[in-house]
Write a protein that holds these residues in place. Sequence first.
Motif, short mmCIF file in Angstrom:
data_model
loop_
_atom_site.label_atom_id
_atom_site.label_comp_id
_atom_site.label_asym_id
_atom_site.label_seq_id
_atom_site.Cartn_x
_atom_site.Cartn_y
_atom_site.Cartn_z
N PRO A 159 0.12 -7.81 -13.11
CA PRO A 159 1.16 -6.92 -12.60
C PRO A 159 0.81 -5.47 -12.92
CG PRO A 159 1.90 -7.95 -14.63
CD PRO A 159 0.53 -8.51 -14.34
N GLY A 160 1.13 -4.58 -12.00
CA GLY A 160 0.87 -3.16 -12.20
C GLY A 160 2.15 -2.35 -12.11
N ALA A 161 2.35 -1.43 -13.04
CA ALA A 161 3.59 -0.64 -13.11
C ALA A 161 3.27 0.84 -13.19
CB ALA A 161 4.43 -1.07 -14.31
N ARG A 162 4.23 1.65 -12.80
CA ARG A 162 4.11 3.11 -12.90
C ARG A 162 5.51 3.68 -13.05
NH1 ARG A 162 0.70 7.43 -14.06
NH2 ARG A 162 0.81 9.11 -12.52
N TYR A 163 5.69 4.58 -14.01
CA TYR A 163 7.00 5.20 -14.28
C TYR A 163 8.10 4.16 -14.50
CZ TYR A 163 4.77 9.50 -12.62
OH TYR A 163 3.93 10.56 -12.46
N GLY A 164 7.76 3.06 -15.16
CA GLY A 164 8.77 2.06 -15.47
C GLY A 164 9.15 1.16 -14.33
N MET A 165 8.44 1.25 -13.18
CA MET A 165 8.73 0.39 -12.03
C MET A 165 7.55 -0.52 -11.77
SD MET A 165 9.29 1.37 -8.00
CE MET A 165 11.00 1.88 -8.13
N LEU A 166 7.82 -1.80 -11.55
CA LEU A 166 6.77 -2.73 -11.19
C LEU A 166 6.39 -2.49 -9.73
CD1 LEU A 166 5.07 -5.05 -12.27
CD2 LEU A 166 6.79 -6.64 -11.43
N ARG A 167 5.09 -2.25 -9.48
CA ARG A 167 4.66 -1.83 -8.15
C ARG A 167 3.96 -2.92 -7.35
NH1 ARG A 167 5.46 3.92 -7.63
NH2 ARG A 167 6.38 4.56 -9.61
N ARG A 185 4.40 -16.44 -2.64
CA ARG A 185 5.58 -16.38 -3.51
C ARG A 185 5.22 -15.76 -4.84
NH1 ARG A 185 8.90 -21.79 -4.23
NH2 ARG A 185 7.28 -22.37 -5.72
N GLY A 186 4.07 -16.13 -5.38
CA GLY A 186 3.63 -15.53 -6.63
C GLY A 186 3.22 -14.08 -6.49
N ARG A 187 2.69 -13.71 -5.33
CA ARG A 187 2.20 -12.35 -5.11
C ARG A 187 3.33 -11.39 -4.81
NH1 ARG A 187 -2.82 -10.47 -3.94
NH2 ARG A 187 -3.61 -12.57 -3.66
N TYR A 188 4.35 -11.83 -4.07
CA TYR A 188 5.38 -10.91 -3.59
C TYR A 188 6.77 -11.17 -4.19
CZ TYR A 188 1.81 -9.79 -0.17
OH TYR A 188 0.63 -9.40 0.42
N GLY A 189 6.91 -12.23 -4.98
CA GLY A 189 8.20 -12.49 -5.58
C GLY A 189 8.57 -11.53 -6.70
N TYR A 190 7.61 -10.66 -7.08
CA TYR A 190 7.82 -9.75 -8.21
C TYR A 190 8.96 -8.77 -8.00
CZ TYR A 190 5.83 -5.83 -5.60
OH TYR A 190 5.62 -4.82 -4.69
N ASN A 741 13.95 -15.25 -4.82
CA ASN A 741 14.99 -15.05 -3.81
C ASN A 741 15.55 -13.63 -3.86
OD1 ASN A 741 14.92 -17.56 -2.60
ND2 ASN A 741 16.38 -18.46 -4.03
N ALA A 742 15.38 -12.94 -4.99
CA ALA A 742 15.87 -11.57 -5.11
C ALA A 742 14.83 -10.55 -4.65
CB ALA A 742 16.26 -11.28 -6.56
N ALA A 743 13.67 -11.01 -4.16
CA ALA A 743 12.66 -10.13 -3.59
C ALA A 743 12.93 -10.01 -2.09
CB ALA A 743 11.26 -10.68 -3.84
N PRO A 744 13.15 -8.81 -1.56
CA PRO A 744 13.54 -8.68 -0.15
C PRO A 744 12.58 -9.35 0.83
CG PRO A 744 13.85 -6.60 -1.30
CD PRO A 744 13.15 -7.51 -2.26
N GLY A 745 11.27 -9.20 0.61
CA GLY A 745 10.32 -9.79 1.53
C GLY A 745 10.41 -11.30 1.56
N VAL A 746 10.51 -11.90 0.38
CA VAL A 746 10.64 -13.36 0.30
C VAL A 746 11.96 -13.81 0.89
CG1 VAL A 746 10.86 -15.29 -1.30
CG2 VAL A 746 9.10 -13.56 -1.69
N ALA A 747 13.04 -13.10 0.55
CA ALA A 747 14.36 -13.48 1.06
C ALA A 747 14.42 -13.44 2.58
CB ALA A 747 15.42 -12.57 0.46
#
Length: 821
Positions: A159-167, A185-190, A741-747
């Motif tokens: 996982p990669g983050a910047r300014y406290g946000m997971l990107r 699901r593993g790639r975009y569920g973040y 399910n809380a990831a917009p793309g997956v949802a």
Amino acid sequence: DPDAVRFRASIIEGMMENHPHDCPVCDEGGVCHLQDMTVMTGHDYRRYRFPKRTFRNQNLGPFLNHEMNRCIQCYRCVRFYREYAGGTDLDVFKLRDVVYFGRAQDGVLENEFAGGLVEICPTGVFTDKTFKLHYTREWDLTMAPSICVHCSMGCNTTPGARYGMLRRIVNRYSGEVNGYFLCDRGRYGYEFVNDARRVRASVVRVEGQPHEVGHDEALEHARRLMAESRTVIGIGSPRASLESNFALRALVGPDNFHLGMSDHEGALVTQMLDSLRAGPARTPSMREAEQFDAVFIVGEDVPNTAPRLALSLRQSARQQPLEQLKKLGIPIWQDHAAREAAQHERGPFFIASLDATRLDDVATATYRAAPVDIARFGFAVARYVSGDAAGAATLAGGADAAARQCATALAQARRPLIVSGAGCRDSDVIRAAAAVAEALCRAGSPAGLIFAMPESNSLGAALVGGQPLGTAFAVAATRPPDLVIVLENDLYRRAPAAAVNAFLSSAKHLIALDSLNNATTDRAELVLPAGSFAEAQGTLVNNEGRAQRSFPPILPDDDVQDAWRWLTDIRQGAHPDDAPWQSFDDIVRAMGAAIPSLAGAVDAAPLSDFRMAGAKVPREPQRHSGRTSILANVDVSEPKPPDDLDAPLSFTMEGAITQPPASLVPFVWSPGWNSIQSTNLYQREIAGPMKGGDAGVRLIEPAAATGATPAAAMPEAFQQRQGEWLVAPLHHVFGSEELSNAAPGVASLAPAPYVALNDADALALDAQPGDVIELTLDGETHRLPLLRASALPPGVAGLPIGLPALPAVTLPAWSRLVHRQ
């Protein structure tokens, strides 16, 4: 050789003729393989002065951007998507010297490994659309070695983050687990980590009204509730780390700690754990699974419950045909020639399942039946393998011949593999799979047995131990508890709402620790913000019993912290005489000492005192812009970088410059090798183990087979009840898992609720697709639209589980179905 150098440079120049010079605005800039090769060959100046070829780009769905003008016609995308992942809707279209890679028309890519195109593509043709929504240059990301939390396979991620946000999330190579690939699901569920429903601050409810409070006030409130409570119940979680579950167990006592799974699911997980321990079949890793030459899937929809495992099984279907290539003198690594020679040949691959699966295209034969009949089919195969033909011939119709064919193929295989899991929610299915594996082993075959567990740490939770959730409900009904503590668990996904309401209403106080607000946190008097995988350190145990440690790329600025740290702080206030745990090292050592089966988890990764040449491992690459610019818009005087006392990783770009152990590799990079191709420099050989060995420690090895085992009892055949259908669970890679399910793309790709019937049963109800079907489960009536599923067996209705709009129900279960106009 000078000629080779010139030839390589001319190839790069040819690729760049039509490639746009858009590196500054390309999402792949700085991690581009073509960019690396262009710099390495010294192609600094362009001689081409003519119009460049241009294409129309396509909308490929919520996960991928498409920019065909950057294509260099390497064919990697279609080779991976079609030949390796089994997708059919991405293709290459060619007219003379014009080559186009895309779909026949715009639309969402259908394969669950479409996101792999982002890493497969050596340029910027396919890029991460979710990353683009909160883009930053990839060298400015803070990264850490992590474990996927969206199924039980334990894929390694970065996982990669910047300014406290997971990107973003990218694949972290593991020679034993996920290799080079992640499912979507593993790639975009973040994106659930950035969701508006995140619990960012502690909340106390006074007369039903929520009020945010500070860390110290929340901790004091929790300690006071513990001190005032004589009876305390702790509810663990199969998606929480070993350390968090153990910390709650230590806080409330082993007798008051309960597994956070329904009774039925908990019993299935325990049953699978016992089968893995008792042996004699060993559970192979996903890498090893690719080398098995015959596969029998018993009752599991693997592409939906464990998609990365399905990708490995797809490769195992090629093993037997590839063996024949040795006679032709074709080395297996020469993939194109090997595929040309093998054509469409497949090895033995048998699937017994409730409904059609996305692995059916490689199957030798498929068998569709109700769960109990799937189990009977499995037991028949086991008896044929054992030579008990008389005992096996109990199946009706062509099922007996199919079982005999399957048994013969498995017995003749060099390495047969049995795959099952909790997907059918049926204990007989699990027994049948174990019986087949045992029969093969006793016949002298080195058979493997793989179970797909329900969640990311289901097996770990079972190893921690605890009473069933129903026991907590029963205790509360007779002796109401003073305090209930729920750890990273929405109980309304585990049991019917009426039972959960009664349980929570019986308690005087409720404390909930979670990263996302849900129906359980809405009932809690005190909500404590637990860190997600991106903010918390912990150990997960995957389906093969491999303990792997996850490290966070984010050190949160608010009150969010590891759940085990909240529980440890509460424990030190409630039990001041107990030995204090000051750090992660303390709790993981205490866990290993208290639970012998978890003693090996201590070595899942180096502890916090690990150093390389006296330095920690940096979470930021050497190309990072540097900490002096991070908060320059706020204050010229930069604060001191945060220090991680629980991990041997630093939150800066300073640190060890040599390669760390595999479990501590936060990113792959080497001077001049900025793309994912630099993975090769971290391996002993291409597609081989990591230098120094792969991450993780196996905690489970099977016992040796001793003596003869009597034939397992075969359950009674499925009989449809008059006017009723057996409602069985169906799974969806997008929609059935809670966090993603809380990831917009997956949802956006998750299906709407439905009830599925085969054509004959739908006709019997005089119902058309979309008509409302009424069914009753756990005493509650539900009205859902009908979906035709021609592969479902007669008398069985399919209900998707895990969808946010559907309440928790106990399945399989019988119900009347009524067609409502």
